[in-house]
Motif scaffolding. Structure first.
Motif, mmCIF file in Angstrom:
data_model
loop_
_atom_site.group_PDB
_atom_site.id
_atom_site.type_symbol
_atom_site.label_atom_id
_atom_site.label_comp_id
_atom_site.label_asym_id
_atom_site.label_seq_id
_atom_site.Cartn_x
_atom_site.Cartn_y
_atom_site.Cartn_z
ATOM 1 N N ALA A 237 -0.426 -33.914 -28.864
ATOM 2 C CA ALA A 237 -1.405 -32.885 -28.512
ATOM 3 C C ALA A 237 -2.726 -33.545 -28.135
ATOM 4 C CB ALA A 237 -1.603 -31.932 -29.689
ATOM 5 N N PRO A 238 -3.452 -32.977 -27.191
ATOM 6 C CA PRO A 238 -4.748 -33.564 -26.810
ATOM 7 C C PRO A 238 -5.728 -33.516 -27.979
ATOM 8 C CG PRO A 238 -4.464 -31.383 -25.822
ATOM 9 C CD PRO A 238 -3.145 -31.737 -26.438
ATOM 10 N N ARG A 239 -6.537 -34.555 -28.082
ATOM 11 C CA ARG A 239 -7.537 -34.625 -29.147
ATOM 12 C C ARG A 239 -8.913 -34.710 -28.513
ATOM 13 N NH1 ARG A 239 -6.259 -39.871 -31.905
ATOM 14 N NH2 ARG A 239 -8.003 -39.294 -33.275
ATOM 15 N N PRO A 240 -9.888 -34.030 -29.096
ATOM 16 C CA PRO A 240 -11.248 -34.090 -28.543
ATOM 17 C C PRO A 240 -11.771 -35.526 -28.542
ATOM 18 C CG PRO A 240 -11.053 -32.347 -30.190
ATOM 19 C CD PRO A 240 -9.793 -33.150 -30.264
ATOM 20 N N LEU A 241 -12.674 -35.789 -27.628
ATOM 21 C CA LEU A 241 -13.273 -37.114 -27.529
ATOM 22 C C LEU A 241 -13.931 -37.499 -28.850
ATOM 23 C CD1 LEU A 241 -14.162 -39.573 -25.868
ATOM 24 C CD2 LEU A 241 -16.144 -38.217 -25.112
ATOM 25 N N ALA A 242 -14.592 -36.553 -29.477
ATOM 26 C CA ALA A 242 -15.267 -36.842 -30.745
ATOM 27 C C ALA A 242 -14.272 -37.327 -31.792
ATOM 28 C CB ALA A 242 -15.989 -35.587 -31.247
ATOM 29 N N ASP A 243 -13.109 -36.742 -31.826
ATOM 30 C CA ASP A 243 -12.100 -37.133 -32.803
ATOM 31 C C ASP A 243 -11.539 -38.513 -32.471
ATOM 32 O OD1 ASP A 243 -10.454 -36.538 -35.100
ATOM 33 O OD2 ASP A 243 -8.786 -36.291 -33.705
ATOM 34 N N ARG A 244 -11.364 -38.775 -31.197
ATOM 35 C CA ARG A 244 -10.808 -40.075 -30.800
ATOM 36 C C ARG A 244 -11.775 -41.224 -31.067
ATOM 37 N NH1 ARG A 244 -9.245 -39.594 -24.841
ATOM 38 N NH2 ARG A 244 -10.489 -37.670 -24.806
ATOM 39 N N LEU A 245 -13.091 -40.910 -31.106
ATOM 40 C CA LEU A 245 -14.097 -41.938 -31.364
ATOM 41 C C LEU A 245 -14.454 -42.043 -32.840
ATOM 42 C CD1 LEU A 245 -16.719 -41.791 -28.472
ATOM 43 C CD2 LEU A 245 -15.350 -43.736 -29.197
ATOM 44 N N ARG A 246 -13.657 -41.431 -33.689
ATOM 45 C CA ARG A 246 -13.929 -41.474 -35.120
ATOM 46 C C ARG A 246 -13.955 -42.928 -35.612
ATOM 47 N NH1 ARG A 246 -12.348 -37.718 -39.035
ATOM 48 N NH2 ARG A 246 -10.963 -36.703 -37.535
ATOM 49 N N PRO A 247 -15.064 -43.340 -36.278
ATOM 50 C CA PRO A 247 -15.090 -44.697 -36.833
ATOM 51 C C PRO A 247 -14.092 -44.831 -37.969
ATOM 52 C CG PRO A 247 -17.299 -43.761 -36.701
ATOM 53 C CD PRO A 247 -16.341 -42.648 -36.464
ATOM 54 N N LEU B 206 -25.658 -46.332 -26.987
ATOM 55 C CA LEU B 206 -24.497 -47.055 -27.495
ATOM 56 C C LEU B 206 -23.304 -46.121 -27.666
ATOM 57 C CD1 LEU B 206 -23.113 -49.536 -28.678
ATOM 58 C CD2 LEU B 206 -24.219 -49.025 -30.877
ATOM 59 N N LEU B 207 -23.539 -44.931 -28.155
ATOM 60 C CA LEU B 207 -22.463 -43.957 -28.307
ATOM 61 C C LEU B 207 -21.878 -43.574 -26.952
ATOM 62 C CD1 LEU B 207 -20.864 -42.169 -30.248
ATOM 63 C CD2 LEU B 207 -22.675 -40.448 -30.044
ATOM 64 N N ALA B 208 -22.747 -43.391 -25.962
ATOM 65 C CA ALA B 208 -22.273 -43.062 -24.615
ATOM 66 C C ALA B 208 -21.411 -44.191 -24.050
ATOM 67 C CB ALA B 208 -23.460 -42.777 -23.701
ATOM 68 N N LEU C 218 -21.257 -36.229 -27.276
ATOM 69 C CA LEU C 218 -19.850 -36.451 -26.925
ATOM 70 C C LEU C 218 -19.221 -35.209 -26.310
ATOM 71 C CD1 LEU C 218 -18.650 -38.625 -29.935
ATOM 72 C CD2 LEU C 218 -19.290 -39.362 -27.629
ATOM 73 N N ASN C 219 -19.629 -34.035 -26.780
ATOM 74 C CA ASN C 219 -19.117 -32.809 -26.161
ATOM 75 C C ASN C 219 -19.574 -32.689 -24.711
ATOM 76 O OD1 ASN C 219 -17.853 -32.098 -28.538
ATOM 77 N ND2 ASN C 219 -19.491 -30.759 -29.234
ATOM 78 N N LEU C 220 -20.834 -33.059 -24.447
ATOM 79 C CA LEU C 220 -21.343 -33.012 -23.068
ATOM 80 C C LEU C 220 -20.616 -34.044 -22.203
ATOM 81 C CD1 LEU C 220 -25.184 -32.665 -23.738
ATOM 82 C CD2 LEU C 220 -23.618 -30.874 -22.963
ATOM 83 N N ILE C 221 -20.418 -35.234 -22.750
ATOM 84 C CA ILE C 221 -19.717 -36.282 -21.993
ATOM 85 C C ILE C 221 -18.293 -35.840 -21.666
ATOM 86 C CG2 ILE C 221 -18.704 -38.593 -22.208
ATOM 87 C CD1 ILE C 221 -21.279 -39.434 -23.664
ATOM 88 N N GLU C 222 -17.671 -35.149 -22.611
ATOM 89 C CA GLU C 222 -16.304 -34.682 -22.372
ATOM 90 C C GLU C 222 -16.269 -33.677 -21.228
ATOM 91 O OE1 GLU C 222 -12.475 -34.067 -25.187
ATOM 92 O OE2 GLU C 222 -14.384 -33.291 -25.921
ATOM 93 N N GLN C 223 -17.306 -32.844 -21.117
ATOM 94 C CA GLN C 223 -17.366 -31.911 -19.983
ATOM 95 C C GLN C 223 -17.518 -32.675 -18.669
ATOM 96 O OE1 GLN C 223 -20.006 -28.425 -20.351
ATOM 97 N NE2 GLN C 223 -20.275 -28.971 -22.513
#
Length: 440
Positions: free
Chosen positions: A16-26, A176-178, A211-216
């Motif tokens: 299932a697709p995972r949000p970008l925020a979840d995939r970048l979880r440290p 750095l997050l971007a 991250l939500n904006l970047i995902e858009q």
């Protein structure tokens, strides 16, 4: 570190697709972006972990800065079972189940890190319910709140937990997050440098929002790089963080008040605009601005209070947004007005004296004597009618006979108070003269 994972624990890999925020979880505290004052070599959390002395904590900070993520990683580093609840959705029966499970786990030799999101939403009784489980080691509590804990959390709970402040991510940390997001996506964002800076500003220090904006943006397929105007058209600009009943509310009104007191009209206008853009009730602002006139301008400019009241009335007649200009002009007027807190300080000093000498009678010569018995008691005897005295000033004592004369009002040599100071000095000199003439 962006607080990317407020609602769900780690999920197993699925198709299932995972949000970008979840995939970048440290996966390690060392990967956390930001909060170096807590996680760096000399930071409070790093020191606790190195000493194996992690205590119950309250994380206080704005959204999207890493409260939930850091709590989860703390559990990993200390081998504690991680349990997450939200005060919004958790009632007393749910808490009992959590505590019962933690007690059983504790009996079997493993501790529980209980992460409570929005902990300030629990009432006093619910907050008190954590105390015995914190004290006997059943749970290690980590609470998260966006509100000032000293206002929202019980003193008993705060005495058993250490409050740690988390900060908004700075520009370098957002960049750095971007970059991490671009690396994971395998492509750079299609933005011109100015548009990229605007994107980071839109997120307002909130990593999750960024991250939500970047995902858009990642799903767009523009023919070239986008400028600021195009970016703004495609993205709904995020509202500035502002809670009309919370900590941001008090922070911004404090900033407005201190900017006025500091005679900086530009800063005052900025904070006024921040409050209005955040949806603050202009009537609340009008009331506080009028208070500023009374507290910080005072008699240095007697017109200031009237100016504020007129601006308030103008707003009531015009409404929003037209009437907000009147409030802005009142803020400018106050910022540029001469400042004096002499009246404010005098009132506070007189109140303190009144509490200290609250039973002292007025001197008899200024008491009314409507009855013969009161005249016989000496009420009104020796009173001098000031209009009949030279310069309409008798110089008599109006303090209680048992009390030393108080001096509370000390006007500054600024604005209209310069004239009031002259009058006060003249009266003081005349009082000495009259006392000598009477042989007091």
């Amino acid at each position: 570190m962006p607080d990317l994972f407020d609602t769900a624990p780690s999920q197993p890999e699925t198709s299932a697709p995972r949000p970008l925020a979840d995939r970048l979880r440290p996966s390690r505290l060392a990967d956390v972006i930001g909060q170096a004052h807590l996680l760096g070599p000399d930071g409070a959390l790093r020191t606790m972990l190195d000493a194996r002395a992690l205590s119950s904590l309250v994380f206080w900070g704005p959204p999207g800065v890493g409260k939930t993520t850091i709590a989860r990683l703390l559990a990993d580093e200390t081998d504690l079972h991680f349990v997450q609840i939200s005060a919004i959705f958790t009632g007393i029966p749910d808490l009992r189940r959590v505590f019962d499970a933690a007690r059983l786990r504790h009996a079997n030799g493993r501790g529980t890190l209980l992460f409570v999101d929005e902990i300030h939403r629990f009432n006093k009784a619910q907050q008190d319910g954590f105390l015995p489980y914190m004290e006997d080691g059943t749970i290690l509590l980590v609470g998260a709140t966006t509100e000032n804990p000293s206002f929202e959390l019980n003193a008993a709970l705060l005495s058993r937990a250490q409050v740690l402040v988390l900060h908004r991510l700075g520009p370098d940390e957002m960049e750095l997050l971007a970059r991490r997001a671009e690396s994971l996506l395998g492509a750079a964002l299609p933005l011109q440098p100015a548009a990229r800076s605007a994107l980071l500003e839109m997120a307002d220090g909130d990593g999750r929002t960024l991250l939500n904006l970047i995902e858009q943006i990642a799903v767009w397929k523009p023919s070239g790089t986008l400028d600021i105007a195009t970016l703004s058209q495609r993205l709904s600009r995020r509202a500035a963080q502002y809670d009309k009943t919370g900590d941001a509310h008090y922070n911004l009104i404090s900033a407005l008040h201190k900017s006025v007191r500091g005679s900086d009209p530009d800063a005052a206008l900025y904070w006024l605009s921040r409050m209005l853009e955040g949806g603050e009730d202009p009537r609340y602002i009008a009331r506080r601005v009028t208070r500023m006139a009374v507290e910080d301008i005072g008699l240095a400019d007697p017109q200031a209070q009237r100016f504020c009241l007129d601006a308030w009335e103008t707003f009531e007649r015009l409404g929003s947004p037209e009437g907000e200009l009147a409030l802005a002009q009142a803020v400018i007027y106050l910022a540029l007005a001469p400042k004096s807190n002499a009246g404010y300080a005098a009132f506070k000093a007189s109140r303190a004296a009144a509490r200290k000498n609250g039973s002292a009678m007025p001197p008899k010569h200024i008491l009314n004597a409507p009855t013969g018995m009161m005249k016989d008691q000496g009420y009104g005897e020796g009173y001098i009618y000031d209009h009949d005295a030279a310069d309409a000033f008798s110089g008599q004592n109006y303090f209680p006979d048992t009390m030393k004369r108080g001096v509370y009002y000390l006007p500054h040599d600024r604005g209209h108070e310069r004239e009031l100071k002259k009058r006060l000095d003249w009266f003081a000199a005349q009082r000495v003269k009259r006392e000598k003439a009477r042989g007091d």
